[in-house]
Write an enzyme that holds these catalytic residues in place. Sequence first.
Site, PDB file in Angstrom:
ATOM      1  N   TYR A 126       0.804  -1.216   0.000  1.00 44.48           N
ATOM      2  CA  TYR A 126       0.000   0.000   0.000  1.00 44.48           C
ATOM      3  C   TYR A 126       0.846   1.279   0.000  1.00 44.48           C
ATOM      4  O   TYR A 126       0.351   2.374  -0.200  1.00 44.48           O
ATOM      5  CB  TYR A 126      -0.846   0.001   1.274  1.00 44.48           C
ATOM      6  CG  TYR A 126      -2.323   0.263   1.083  1.00 44.48           C
ATOM      7  CD1 TYR A 126      -3.203  -0.794   0.902  1.00 44.48           C
ATOM      8  CD2 TYR A 126      -2.837   1.538   1.126  1.00 44.48           C
ATOM      9  CE1 TYR A 126      -4.560  -0.571   0.771  1.00 44.48           C
ATOM     10  CE2 TYR A 126      -4.192   1.770   0.987  1.00 44.48           C
ATOM     11  CZ  TYR A 126      -5.050   0.719   0.810  1.00 44.48           C
ATOM     12  OH  TYR A 126      -6.382   0.950   0.676  1.00 44.48           O
ATOM     13  N   LYS A 134      -0.395 -13.236   5.969  1.00 43.62           N
ATOM     14  CA  LYS A 134      -0.289 -14.296   4.956  1.00 43.62           C
ATOM     15  C   LYS A 134       1.165 -14.788   4.947  1.00 43.62           C
ATOM     16  O   LYS A 134       1.852 -14.820   3.924  1.00 43.62           O
ATOM     17  CB  LYS A 134      -0.732 -13.722   3.598  1.00 43.62           C
ATOM     18  CG  LYS A 134      -0.845 -14.725   2.481  1.00 43.62           C
ATOM     19  CD  LYS A 134      -2.056 -15.611   2.554  1.00 43.62           C
ATOM     20  CE  LYS A 134      -1.986 -16.699   1.492  1.00 43.62           C
ATOM     21  NZ  LYS A 134      -3.050 -17.696   1.606  1.00 43.62           N
ATOM     22  N   ASP A 141      -6.438 -15.666   4.629  1.00 40.63           N
ATOM     23  CA  ASP A 141      -7.570 -16.215   3.864  1.00 40.63           C
ATOM     24  C   ASP A 141      -8.581 -16.910   4.780  1.00 40.63           C
ATOM     25  O   ASP A 141      -9.775 -16.638   4.718  1.00 40.63           O
ATOM     26  CB  ASP A 141      -7.108 -17.136   2.703  1.00 40.63           C
ATOM     27  CG  ASP A 141      -6.000 -18.103   3.081  1.00 40.63           C
ATOM     28  OD1 ASP A 141      -5.607 -18.135   4.257  1.00 40.63           O
ATOM     29  OD2 ASP A 141      -5.526 -18.833   2.183  1.00 40.63           O
ATOM     30  N   ASP A 169      -7.337  -3.431   4.930  1.00 42.41           N
ATOM     31  CA  ASP A 169      -8.255  -2.759   4.002  1.00 42.41           C
ATOM     32  C   ASP A 169      -9.379  -3.719   3.614  1.00 42.41           C
ATOM     33  O   ASP A 169     -10.570  -3.392   3.714  1.00 42.41           O
ATOM     34  CB  ASP A 169      -7.454  -2.317   2.769  1.00 42.41           C
ATOM     35  CG  ASP A 169      -8.243  -1.419   1.850  1.00 42.41           C
ATOM     36  OD1 ASP A 169      -9.259  -0.857   2.292  1.00 42.41           O
ATOM     37  OD2 ASP A 169      -7.848  -1.275   0.681  1.00 42.41           O
TER      38      ASP A 169
HETATM   39  O1  LIG Z   1      -7.193   5.883  -0.642  1.00 42.86           O
HETATM   40  C1  LIG Z   1      -8.053   5.288  -1.269  1.00 42.86           C
HETATM   41  O2  LIG Z   1      -8.541   5.726  -2.316  1.00 42.86           O
HETATM   42  C2  LIG Z   1      -8.594   3.988  -0.755  1.00 42.86           C
HETATM   43  C3  LIG Z   1      -8.303   3.784   0.691  1.00 42.86           C
HETATM   44  C4  LIG Z   1      -9.090   2.701   1.305  1.00 42.86           C
HETATM   45  O3  LIG Z   1      -9.748   1.913   0.671  1.00 42.86           O
HETATM   46  C5  LIG Z   1      -9.078   2.588   2.759  1.00 42.86           C
HETATM   47  O4  LIG Z   1      -8.289   3.229   3.429  1.00 42.86           O
HETATM   48  O5  LIG Z   1      -9.870   1.799   3.291  1.00 42.86           O
HETATM   49 MG   LIG Z   2     -10.765   0.478   1.939  1.00 42.00          MG
END
Ligand SMILES: O=C(O)CCC(=O)C(=O)O
Ligand SMILES: [Mg+2]
Length: 432
Positions: free
Chosen positions: A160, A230, A296, A320
Amino acid sequence: MVEFKQYELPTSGERITLENGTMNVPNHPIVPFIEGDGTGPDIWASAQRVLDAAVEKAYGGEKKIAWYEVFAGEKAYNQFGEWLPADTLTAIKEYLVAIKGPLTTPIGGGIRSLNVALRQELDLYSCVRPVRYFDGVPSPVKHPEQVDMVIFRENTEDIYAGIEYQAFSDEVKKVIEFLQQEMGVNKIRFPETSGIGIKPVSAEGTKRLVKAAIDYAIQHNRKSVTLVHKGNIMKFTEGAFKNWGYELAEQEYAEQTFTWGQYDRIKEESGEEAANKAQEEALASGKILIKDAIADIALQQVLTRPNEFDVIATLNLNGDYLSDALAAQVGGIGIAPGANINYQTGHAIFEATHGTAPKYAGKDVVNPGSVILSGVLMLEHLGWTEAAELVYKGLEASISNKTVTYDFARLMDGATQVKCSEFGSEIIKNMG
Ligand SMILES: O=C(O)CCC(=O)C(=O)O
Ligand SMILES: [Mg+2]
Ligand SMILES: NC(=O)C1=CN([C@@H]2O[C@H](COP(=O)(O)OP(=O)(O)OC[C@H]3O[C@@H](n4cnc5c(N)ncnc54)[C@H](OP(=O)(O)O)[C@@H]3O)[C@@H](O)[C@H]2O)C=CC1
């Protein structure tokens, strides 16, 4: 005194400060807010009214938030020609606690996520997303009331972090050449046409996040912290997250926790019965169980055995996925709040779990619940619990009266569907 390049200074209110780990909250704290893109303006307007009404009612005018608008996303670009003006970061650094609506991130190109940029720039390493059930909310599972989990998602690392190289670019060629020639990598299936993403996961990053999760579990009398990873496949990133998590618990929280790592060692030395006995005794004495689950199966088990999960500590991407999936169990993304926090600096940005829901932008229809509940987390963070309680009361009554926005109304028999703004008014009315 703070100086802004483009913004005017706030005209009222005082700074929240942090001294020796203690937050000092004045009666009129300056709180920066970002309205957000898409449905952001609708939900923010509704949330601001609800939060103001709760504070007014709880403290009879003695306390009041001095809202201070700062900009990011489309509104910032239209007004200042920048997606994330430096003044926004300066303001949040100065005033410590902020709240935001969702911001758009284009897919496959264009600007990188402003949401992620805010978390990285301010080093807001803990994304805290509580998932609990409110009576009467329509849910796809049989026992949504068993869901009471708090996700601690690492917020600054992992895939991320945005370290990516585009297929066919000069950069990707260099990275692939380095991997093949210097590192002996021969597993890139299609090297000529691959993009490459890099996933940093550190001991420091893991330990500060797991520490925040364990501290929360101790403060809130929670029973367990599950490290979700994972690690069977990504051994040196996700597997290391698990190992560092156990290491932290055993080194820094020996008195308060019992880990599955300890269980395994006792089992190896003295057999299963001894390990079971040690775990039972530890838990009976009030210790918190630190365990782990592979991501998972964890996604299945949060659904099938929710009462085995309490606090969850996980990496950025897993967190997320897990937050949207868990939100579904308790009625959806319309009531899924969150906070991004650095527990050392005290910087915090509260925000909903969901995004900008662009198809509903400007229609005044979506559920403002997630931003309202993020505001409630903020009130609790400020110690304004009486106001927070009033919002819960108003929200619970509105749901039990079945006066709700479209997302709940479409799943509830006999509901009265109201607009986003009307739902806010309903909550205010039901505060009593
Ligand atoms: O920054 C984004 O556009 C997505 C972030 C996201 O999905 C989240 O932080 O849950
Ligand atoms: Mg999100
Ligand atoms: N922190 C942030 O600012 C985040 C930003 N984003 C960004 O948001 C944009 C859109 O993302 P997308 O994937 O469509 O996900 P969204 O979360 O914005 O929307 C997906 C669906 O969720 C439901 N939903 C979202 N918000 C609400 C709400 N307030 N009330 C009721 N239902 C709601 C709607 O479902 P239905 O269609 O069933 O009505 C909506 O179509 C992207 O640019 C993404 O990057 C995404 C996540 C977080």
